[in-house]
Design a protein around this motif. Sequence first.
Motif, mmCIF file in Angstrom:
data_model
loop_
_atom_site.group_PDB
_atom_site.id
_atom_site.type_symbol
_atom_site.label_atom_id
_atom_site.label_comp_id
_atom_site.label_asym_id
_atom_site.label_seq_id
_atom_site.Cartn_x
_atom_site.Cartn_y
_atom_site.Cartn_z
ATOM 1 N N ALA A 105 23.102 -6.065 9.949
ATOM 2 C CA ALA A 105 21.845 -5.320 10.339
ATOM 3 C C ALA A 105 21.838 -4.050 9.610
ATOM 4 C CB ALA A 105 21.911 -5.252 11.710
ATOM 5 N N PRO A 106 20.919 -3.649 8.857
ATOM 6 C CA PRO A 106 20.775 -2.386 8.137
ATOM 7 C C PRO A 106 20.508 -1.090 8.956
ATOM 8 C CG PRO A 106 18.683 -3.546 8.101
ATOM 9 C CD PRO A 106 19.871 -4.668 8.725
ATOM 10 N N TYR A 107 19.853 -1.390 10.522
ATOM 11 C CA TYR A 107 19.561 -0.262 11.266
ATOM 12 C C TYR A 107 20.088 -0.544 12.812
ATOM 13 C CZ TYR A 107 16.293 1.110 7.738
ATOM 14 O OH TYR A 107 15.879 1.484 6.558
ATOM 15 N N ASP A 108 20.209 0.169 13.576
ATOM 16 C CA ASP A 108 20.406 -0.144 14.922
ATOM 17 C C ASP A 108 19.126 -0.841 15.603
ATOM 18 O OD1 ASP A 108 21.365 2.117 17.779
ATOM 19 O OD2 ASP A 108 20.501 0.045 17.848
ATOM 20 N N PRO A 109 19.166 -1.903 16.270
ATOM 21 C CA PRO A 109 17.930 -2.675 16.620
ATOM 22 C C PRO A 109 17.223 -1.906 17.550
ATOM 23 C CG PRO A 109 20.064 -3.504 17.766
ATOM 24 C CD PRO A 109 20.349 -2.572 16.537
ATOM 25 N N LEU A 110 17.806 -0.920 18.224
ATOM 26 C CA LEU A 110 16.882 -0.182 19.458
ATOM 27 C C LEU A 110 16.374 1.072 18.841
ATOM 28 C CD1 LEU A 110 19.239 -0.903 22.544
ATOM 29 C CD2 LEU A 110 17.299 -1.842 21.895
ATOM 30 N N ALA A 111 16.758 1.830 17.542
ATOM 31 C CA ALA A 111 16.373 2.773 16.945
ATOM 32 C C ALA A 111 14.987 2.776 16.498
ATOM 33 C CB ALA A 111 17.113 3.053 15.603
ATOM 34 N N GLN A 112 14.206 3.638 17.301
ATOM 35 C CA GLN A 112 12.594 3.912 17.085
ATOM 36 C C GLN A 112 12.429 5.053 15.743
ATOM 37 O OE1 GLN A 112 10.677 4.570 20.617
ATOM 38 N NE2 GLN A 112 12.004 3.247 21.750
ATOM 39 N N ASP A 113 11.312 4.763 15.127
ATOM 40 C CA ASP A 113 10.796 5.662 14.202
ATOM 41 C C ASP A 113 9.136 5.351 14.366
ATOM 42 O OD1 ASP A 113 11.344 5.718 10.513
ATOM 43 O OD2 ASP A 113 10.140 7.141 11.911
ATOM 44 N N LEU A 114 8.538 6.179 15.087
ATOM 45 C CA LEU A 114 7.111 5.906 15.188
ATOM 46 C C LEU A 114 6.395 6.363 14.101
ATOM 47 C CD1 LEU A 114 6.733 7.746 18.822
ATOM 48 C CD2 LEU A 114 6.809 5.236 18.182
ATOM 49 N N SER A 115 6.973 6.959 12.919
ATOM 50 C CA SER A 115 6.236 7.354 11.781
ATOM 51 C C SER A 115 6.143 6.378 10.788
ATOM 52 C CB SER A 115 6.701 8.179 11.053
ATOM 53 O OG SER A 115 8.295 8.059 10.741
ATOM 54 N N ALA A 116 7.095 5.099 11.129
ATOM 55 C CA ALA A 116 6.995 3.828 10.377
ATOM 56 C C ALA A 116 6.564 2.588 11.099
ATOM 57 C CB ALA A 116 8.313 3.466 9.584
ATOM 58 N N ALA A 117 5.711 2.764 12.102
ATOM 59 C CA ALA A 117 5.617 1.913 13.322
ATOM 60 C C ALA A 117 4.553 0.788 12.479
ATOM 61 C CB ALA A 117 4.673 2.299 14.473
ATOM 62 N N ALA A 118 4.667 -0.427 12.906
ATOM 63 C CA ALA A 118 3.867 -1.728 12.374
ATOM 64 C C ALA A 118 3.663 -1.908 11.077
ATOM 65 C CB ALA A 118 2.685 -1.657 13.339
ATOM 66 N N GLN A 119 4.801 -1.561 10.202
ATOM 67 C CA GLN A 119 4.695 -1.780 8.836
ATOM 68 C C GLN A 119 5.017 -3.008 8.345
ATOM 69 O OE1 GLN A 119 6.879 1.326 6.890
ATOM 70 N NE2 GLN A 119 5.183 3.051 7.649
ATOM 71 N N GLY A 120 4.596 -3.505 7.201
ATOM 72 C CA GLY A 120 4.968 -4.912 6.542
ATOM 73 C C GLY A 120 6.121 -4.695 5.834
ATOM 74 N N PRO A 121 6.714 -5.784 5.423
ATOM 75 C CA PRO A 121 7.850 -5.816 4.593
ATOM 76 C C PRO A 121 7.939 -4.498 3.404
ATOM 77 C CG PRO A 121 7.237 -8.050 4.808
ATOM 78 C CD PRO A 121 5.981 -7.205 5.369
ATOM 79 N N SER A 122 8.932 -3.888 3.344
ATOM 80 C CA SER A 122 9.019 -2.864 2.324
ATOM 81 C C SER A 122 10.557 -2.584 1.955
ATOM 82 C CB SER A 122 8.534 -1.543 2.750
ATOM 83 O OG SER A 122 9.406 -1.120 4.041
ATOM 84 N N GLY A 123 10.861 -1.780 0.959
ATOM 85 C CA GLY A 123 12.309 -1.733 0.464
ATOM 86 C C GLY A 123 12.945 -1.117 1.587
ATOM 87 N N ALA A 124 12.375 -0.480 2.412
ATOM 88 C CA ALA A 124 13.353 0.232 3.412
ATOM 89 C C ALA A 124 13.432 -0.698 4.766
ATOM 90 C CB ALA A 124 12.690 1.667 4.151
ATOM 91 N N HIS A 125 12.395 -1.616 4.827
ATOM 92 C CA HIS A 125 12.462 -2.540 5.915
ATOM 93 C C HIS A 125 11.972 -3.753 5.441
ATOM 94 C CE1 HIS A 125 12.793 0.638 8.886
ATOM 95 N NE2 HIS A 125 11.928 1.314 8.311
ATOM 96 N N LEU A 126 12.983 -4.654 5.178
ATOM 97 C CA LEU A 126 12.832 -5.759 4.614
ATOM 98 C C LEU A 126 11.917 -6.932 5.235
ATOM 99 C CD1 LEU A 126 16.453 -6.901 3.049
ATOM 100 C CD2 LEU A 126 14.260 -5.605 1.987
ATOM 101 N N LEU A 127 11.839 -6.915 6.428
ATOM 102 C CA LEU A 127 10.961 -7.605 7.112
ATOM 103 C C LEU A 127 9.975 -6.957 8.014
ATOM 104 C CD1 LEU A 127 13.328 -10.409 8.405
ATOM 105 C CD2 LEU A 127 11.993 -10.643 6.519
ATOM 106 N N GLY A 128 9.826 -5.597 7.640
ATOM 107 C CA GLY A 128 8.913 -4.644 8.457
ATOM 108 C C GLY A 128 9.444 -4.131 9.801
ATOM 109 N N THR A 129 8.521 -3.482 10.570
ATOM 110 C CA THR A 129 8.877 -3.044 11.716
ATOM 111 C C THR A 129 8.030 -3.333 12.808
ATOM 112 O OG1 THR A 129 7.426 -1.240 11.183
ATOM 113 C CG2 THR A 129 9.579 -0.932 10.627
ATOM 114 N N ASP A 130 8.240 -3.147 14.100
ATOM 115 C CA ASP A 130 7.405 -3.526 15.163
ATOM 116 C C ASP A 130 6.635 -2.142 15.633
ATOM 117 O OD1 ASP A 130 9.222 -1.697 16.320
ATOM 118 O OD2 ASP A 130 9.941 -3.273 17.858
#
Length: 657
Positions: free
Chosen positions: A43-68
Amino acid sequence: MSRRTPGPTRAALTKAARRPLVLAAVTWMVLVVAASCLASVLAPYDPLAQDLSAAAQGPSGAHLLGTDELGRDLLSRLLHGGGTLLAAALLPITVACVLGVVFGLLAGYLSGLPDLLITFVTNILFSVPALVVILAVAIVSGNSLWALTLTLGVLLSGGLVRLVRAGTQATRDLLYVDAARIASLPRRRILARHILPSVLATLIVEAFLLYGGAFLFLTSLSFLGIGYSPESPSWGQMINDATRHLQDAPWMMVPSGLAVVCTLLALNFIGSTLVDALPRAQRGSLLAPRGTRRGRNRSGRDEALVRDSAGAVEAAPADVPEDSTVVLRTRGLTVSFPAQGAPEGDLVTVVDAVDLTVRRGEIVALVGESGCGKTMTALALLRLTPPPCRITAGSVVLDGRDLVGMDEQKLERLRGSRIGYISQEPMAALDPCLTVGALLSEPLRLHRGLSKADARVRAAELLRLVGIHEPAAVLRHRPHELSGGMAQRVCIALALAGEPDLLIADEPTTALDVTVQAEILDLLRSLRDRLGMAVVLVTHDLGVVADLCDRAVVMYAGQIVERGAVEQVLTSPAHPYTRALRAASPEHAVPGTPLVTVPGTVPSPGEWPAGCRFADRCPYATEACVPRTPPLLDQPDERQVRCVRVAQLPLPERAHQ
């Protein structure tokens, strides 16, 4: 050096695993399990770590499957969320299997009041709504996952109890279970060693299918927020979160939705593969040794076991007979089974190095007392030895093709077409759920490629061939509506459906009255004359041998002790055992005197004496008979006899005076 040959279960699974869908399903499950076990590393990140600035994004280089919606990495949550569900689904299946085996065995074996009570409780489990019960337990237990999975296991156990109970009831009255009772074996040993293996394969299949259902049920609970903490990621929770953002962030549903769907499909494909493979594994194959084993045979023969009960033996290729009249030839045919309670690889021989030749248009009789290996030899010719017995050496050559080394798929095409079989129990050989027309049409369409209408016409012709004068009426009947003689004629017609070159008849007249016996024997003779078939007849009736057969093969304790033309063997028997059988025949009875019997009994496999196996019962035995097993000796009259003293024995006529 022996080549490792897989057993039937492993061969079936290996063959199924080569199918693309099954291979993809297994690959997916391996990846899911591996990813779940290594989630903290992958896992590239802590599954509980929140980042509201990147909320509900699609797949990207930073988040391969996007964010919630809270900016949590979907890939990290996906990796951490599957393992909990897969592991939690194991607990209810384990509970269900334990309860199903224990109470299913008890209900099926004991019957009476225990069966009534267990069946009553099982019916209650089927009647209660599972979801309502789970919700009630969640409230009472404070949303405890352990309590929920244990409750689910109890609810699922009802189906396994019924499954094991039915298998136990079908097994408890078999002869080997009766023998275990007579031997005063403890009840727990009878259940564990003699009955449980018969339901084990089906139990494994059902448990795996239930595992997929338990996984889906727990995923649904996590979707509802039951049994799982919101702080711990799970696939059901991720789907629940995604449903609230289908309009503004539809991508959130894709990773978790695909993970659940693909996992369920993979479990279903693997379960279907087990359904096809494991039930075909014969009884004991899951517990018996597989592969190439080198073991000491209890008959004194040291041989390599290289096949399972439905697999193939690595044997020297049999010589293809040059004589075109030869239909069947066996060389060194040996059937054994693993010795119970002995070291792995230790074998007990049932049929010992049998050589047999059958020509076209010839009826060959296998004669001997019960327990001499006649039926086992006949089943070995079909490669249908009951487990845990298996062919451990030798060859069975049918028209130049060795059946022992043949692929199971090719062998299935030969059974019923080139080689037919008639059992001694016609009612057990006919499916009570089907009409006679359906029973006969199925092999005709399978082996002859006939249409449904043509198969019906041919089925009627077969019934006329076996002496049934109103075939149209019989075709509409079910087996239980037929008399014993009529049912046996239908069995013969069924064996003839594929127009076989060789017919194996295992005491086909034993269950019939005398009048019907004579009709069946006349039928076999006429079929031989009209169709030119070769017949191997298993019988203990010397009168049948004299009336019907061309050659007789006398067996004792798994060996051939004498063979030759019927007239020679019956009128002037050479081996002491053949003489004893003839003397004990009812036709030699003298009014007012007791019927002559053969003293003693046939020794059981594994207890065969050294040297001549008939020596303990033979009135002519001397010390010369003990040191080694006598070979089959050629006689001047073109017969063979397994007796070292055959030249010194008195004339047969004198022996019977």
